[in-house]
Write an enzyme that holds these catalytic residues in place. Structure first.
Site, mmCIF file in Angstrom:
data_model
loop_
_atom_site.group_PDB
_atom_site.id
_atom_site.type_symbol
_atom_site.label_atom_id
_atom_site.label_comp_id
_atom_site.label_asym_id
_atom_site.label_seq_id
_atom_site.Cartn_x
_atom_site.Cartn_y
_atom_site.Cartn_z
ATOM 1 N N HIS A 116 1.248 3.458 8.433
ATOM 2 C CA HIS A 116 0.468 4.494 9.125
ATOM 3 C C HIS A 116 1.442 5.195 10.063
ATOM 4 O O HIS A 116 2.366 4.548 10.581
ATOM 5 C CB HIS A 116 -0.653 3.875 9.965
ATOM 6 C CG HIS A 116 -1.695 3.143 9.173
ATOM 7 N ND1 HIS A 116 -2.649 3.790 8.411
ATOM 8 C CD2 HIS A 116 -1.928 1.822 9.004
ATOM 9 C CE1 HIS A 116 -3.437 2.899 7.834
ATOM 10 N NE2 HIS A 116 -3.012 1.693 8.161
ATOM 11 N N ASN A 125 -6.887 0.540 -2.184
ATOM 12 C CA ASN A 125 -7.644 1.201 -1.102
ATOM 13 C C ASN A 125 -7.028 2.552 -0.736
ATOM 14 O O ASN A 125 -6.728 2.830 0.417
ATOM 15 C CB ASN A 125 -7.759 0.298 0.129
ATOM 16 C CG ASN A 125 -6.408 -0.072 0.710
ATOM 17 O OD1 ASN A 125 -5.408 -0.117 0.003
ATOM 18 N ND2 ASN A 125 -6.368 -0.338 1.998
ATOM 19 N N HIS A 157 0.877 -1.180 0.000
ATOM 20 C CA HIS A 157 0.000 0.000 0.000
ATOM 21 C C HIS A 157 0.910 1.224 0.000
ATOM 22 O O HIS A 157 1.487 1.563 1.038
ATOM 23 C CB HIS A 157 -0.876 0.015 1.258
ATOM 24 C CG HIS A 157 -1.761 -1.187 1.400
ATOM 25 N ND1 HIS A 157 -3.072 -1.196 0.981
ATOM 26 C CD2 HIS A 157 -1.528 -2.426 1.898
ATOM 27 C CE1 HIS A 157 -3.609 -2.391 1.226
ATOM 28 N NE2 HIS A 157 -2.680 -3.152 1.788
ATOM 29 N N PHE A 158 1.064 1.855 -1.142
ATOM 30 C CA PHE A 158 1.958 3.016 -1.235
ATOM 31 C C PHE A 158 1.192 4.344 -1.145
ATOM 32 O O PHE A 158 1.761 5.404 -1.308
ATOM 33 C CB PHE A 158 2.830 2.940 -2.485
ATOM 34 C CG PHE A 158 4.043 2.032 -2.351
ATOM 35 C CD1 PHE A 158 4.348 1.399 -1.153
ATOM 36 C CD2 PHE A 158 4.893 1.811 -3.435
ATOM 37 C CE1 PHE A 158 5.470 0.564 -1.025
ATOM 38 C CE2 PHE A 158 6.021 0.990 -3.319
ATOM 39 C CZ PHE A 158 6.305 0.365 -2.119
ATOM 40 N N ARG A 159 -0.124 4.260 -0.910
ATOM 41 C CA ARG A 159 -0.930 5.387 -0.391
ATOM 42 C C ARG A 159 -1.153 6.571 -1.315
ATOM 43 O O ARG A 159 -1.609 7.617 -0.845
ATOM 44 C CB ARG A 159 -0.327 5.913 0.930
ATOM 45 C CG ARG A 159 -0.093 4.864 2.021
ATOM 46 C CD ARG A 159 -1.377 4.274 2.496
ATOM 47 N NE ARG A 159 -1.216 3.484 3.724
ATOM 48 C CZ ARG A 159 -2.010 2.485 4.067
ATOM 49 N NH1 ARG A 159 -3.023 2.137 3.295
ATOM 50 N NH2 ARG A 159 -1.809 1.821 5.182
ATOM 51 N N HIS A 184 -2.879 -12.513 2.580
ATOM 52 C CA HIS A 184 -2.583 -12.658 4.018
ATOM 53 C C HIS A 184 -3.323 -13.799 4.721
ATOM 54 O O HIS A 184 -4.093 -13.573 5.654
ATOM 55 C CB HIS A 184 -2.783 -11.347 4.771
ATOM 56 C CG HIS A 184 -3.956 -10.488 4.353
ATOM 57 N ND1 HIS A 184 -5.221 -10.961 4.228
ATOM 58 C CD2 HIS A 184 -4.026 -9.166 4.043
ATOM 59 C CE1 HIS A 184 -6.029 -9.982 3.868
ATOM 60 N NE2 HIS A 184 -5.325 -8.879 3.736
ATOM 61 N N HIS A 225 -9.322 -10.060 0.117
ATOM 62 C CA HIS A 225 -9.189 -9.822 1.553
ATOM 63 C C HIS A 225 -10.334 -10.616 2.164
ATOM 64 O O HIS A 225 -11.487 -10.184 2.135
ATOM 65 C CB HIS A 225 -9.306 -8.331 1.881
ATOM 66 C CG HIS A 225 -9.175 -8.052 3.341
ATOM 67 N ND1 HIS A 225 -8.101 -7.386 3.868
ATOM 68 C CD2 HIS A 225 -9.959 -8.389 4.396
ATOM 69 C CE1 HIS A 225 -8.229 -7.315 5.191
ATOM 70 N NE2 HIS A 225 -9.355 -7.910 5.533
ATOM 71 N N ASP A 244 2.198 -6.961 2.685
ATOM 72 C CA ASP A 244 1.064 -6.119 3.104
ATOM 73 C C ASP A 244 1.614 -4.858 3.770
ATOM 74 O O ASP A 244 1.122 -4.439 4.830
ATOM 75 C CB ASP A 244 0.109 -6.882 4.022
ATOM 76 C CG ASP A 244 -1.254 -6.184 4.133
ATOM 77 O OD1 ASP A 244 -1.425 -5.113 3.505
ATOM 78 O OD2 ASP A 244 -2.117 -6.714 4.833
HETATM 79 O O1 DOR Z 1 -4.037 -4.095 8.266
HETATM 80 C C1 DOR Z 1 -4.378 -3.743 7.148
HETATM 81 N N1 DOR Z 1 -3.991 -2.564 6.636
HETATM 82 N N2 DOR Z 1 -5.141 -4.555 6.422
HETATM 83 C C2 DOR Z 1 -5.703 -4.149 5.277
HETATM 84 O O2 DOR Z 1 -6.487 -4.877 4.722
HETATM 85 C C3 DOR Z 1 -5.437 -2.807 4.734
HETATM 86 C C4 DOR Z 1 -4.191 -2.251 5.275
HETATM 87 C C5 DOR Z 1 -4.071 -0.776 5.040
HETATM 88 O O3 DOR Z 1 -4.254 -0.341 3.893
HETATM 89 O O4 DOR Z 1 -3.780 -0.035 5.986
HETATM 90 ZN ZN ZN Z 2 -3.228 -5.093 2.288
#
Ligand code: DOR
Ligand code: ZN
Length: 398
Positions: free
Chosen positions: A290, A68, A36-38, A213, A159, A286
């Site tokens: 954050h 996401n 997830h590179f946001r 996962h 997921h 994964d």
């Molecule tokens: O822990 C998680 N973080 N599980 C996910 O499915 C999404 C991910 C996130 O994008 O922070």
């Molecule tokens: Zn993920």
């Protein structure tokens, strides 16, 4: 300098003078099928400049990135805009990272998926809610996605957590505000129920299914049985589920909070067995950065997810030294299997590891923008020292 490869060949690498040659080994650079590179919307946590630097530091030269984001990547236009931003950011730092994007499934974006069928690595389906607002929890809607994926010959990456059971368990545990309740709400039944449903949909529709996962013994059993029946199902495991467990909350608090959650030691044992017997195909980090300030919010406001792209390889090499995984299986799960499952083009990317280098994971050495790791303080033996991407050589200093 001539470096031996894991399969008894050699590769030539220019190493800086003074590099210790003690126990260097060349492995195929990692494919990380889950990051997830946001970008867009979460750039304060990570972007493709910090993400790509973190990838290189971890020996990773190929990533599959998740939808996401904010807004989520659910239309052709949004996918194209994301690609444009990525190209620009990678160009700025001169790291030609190989990347592939997932499109996110919604209840009504089948035509958008079809538009970009040749530009994506697969369709990401959140059967249960997690970070962001992507969710397709009704079986009838999931079925349409599996059918379309089969028609387009695209894999569905799930997921796999049952939203209905998560909601039921939230109500059951409403008076428990300990962080440990996270593993009770999203318990093993939540995961196994969704995995069973995903396998059923894949089997009925002839869809290629990739279980993200995998974290419990029950899921491993379901996947093993489905593979034996000839279902095209593949399974990923994360480093945090291999190396952390429900005891980790005591030390890490919400820094051990992720979806799916940390599990019991018995589940961990099943994951290692799954790697050994081929039920588990890949390690995907994964990598879900954050900020620590966000993680410090009281549960359940603390977001789920941990960074991991820089520590996966040293953790696995350390596990190799401890006899938990063979070098052959390590190479299979970090790169070879993902290349086969997703039909990736061949490359000549390598990661040179120093099998004898012992180092502590330190937050201040990390390249990820969130600058923390749940593995900070762990002393690991076996680290990448050089990453080679598209003929470019990156020396990993710290
Ligand atoms: O822990 C998680 N973080 N599980 C996910 O499915 C999404 C991910 C996130 O994008 O922070
Ligand atoms: Zn993920």
């Amino acid at each position: 300098m001539i470096i031996p490869t894991y399969d008894h060949k050699t590769v030539e690498v220019d190493l800086p003078a003074g590099t210790s040659q003690s126990n260097l080994l060349a492995l195929p650079a990692l494919v990380d099928p889950h990051v997830h590179f946001r970008v867009p919307g979460g750039e304060h946590k990570e972007d493709w400049q910090t993400g790509a630097r973190a990838a290189i530091a971890g020996g990773v030269t190929t990533v599959f990135e998740m939808p996401n984001t904010n807004p989520p990547t659910t239309t052709a236009d949004l996918l194209h805009a994301k690609k444009k931003a990525i190209e620009q950011q990678l160009k700025t730092i001169g790291i030609p990272l190989h990347y592939y994007l997932y499109i996110g499934a919604t209840n009504d974006n089948l035509t958008e998926i079809e538009k970009v069928k040749d530009e994506i690595i697969g369709i990401k389906l959140f059967m249960g809610s997690s970070t962001g607002n992507l969710l397709v929890d009704k079986k009838a809607d999931q079925e349409k996605i599996f059918a379309l994926a089969a028609k387009l010959n695209l894999p569905v990456a799930v997921h796999a957590e049952s939203e209905a059971l998560i909601e039921r368990n939230k109500a059951l545990h409403a008076d428990n505000d300990s962080i440990k309740v996270h593993s009770l709400i999203r318990n093993a039944e939540v995961a196994a129920t969704a995995v069973a449903q995903a396998i059923e949909l894949a089997e009925q529709n002839g869809t290629r299914l990739y279980i993200l996962h995998t974290s419990t013994a029950g899921e491993v059993d379901l996947i093993r049985a489905a593979k034996a029946r000839g279902v095209q199902v593949f399974a990923e495991v994360t480093p945090h589920h291999l190396f952390l467990d429900s005891e980790s909350y005591h030390v890490l608090g919400s820094r051990a909070q992720m979806n799916p959650p940390v599990r019991r030691p018995e589940d961990q044992t099943a994951l290692w067995q799954g790697i050994a017997n081929g039920t588990i195909d890949t390690v995907g980090t994964d990598h879900a950065p954050h900020l620590l300030s966000e993680k410090a919010l009281p549960y359940p406001k603390s977001p789920s997810g941990v960074p991991g792209i820089e520590t996966a390889l040293p953790l696995l090499l350390n596990a190799y030294h401890k006899g938990k995984i063979t070098l052959e299986n390590l190479v299979a799960v970090i790169s070879a299997n993902a290349k086969k499952i997703f039909n990736l083009p061949a490359n000549d990317d390598w990661v040179i590891v120093d099998l004898d280098l012992t180092k502590e994971v330190k937050n201040e050495n990390l390249k990820t923008k969130c600058v923390w790791s749940p593995f900070a303080g762990w002393n690991l033996k076996g680290w990448p020292v050089v990453t080679m991407l598209n003929g470019k050589t990156f020396y990993l200093s710290s």
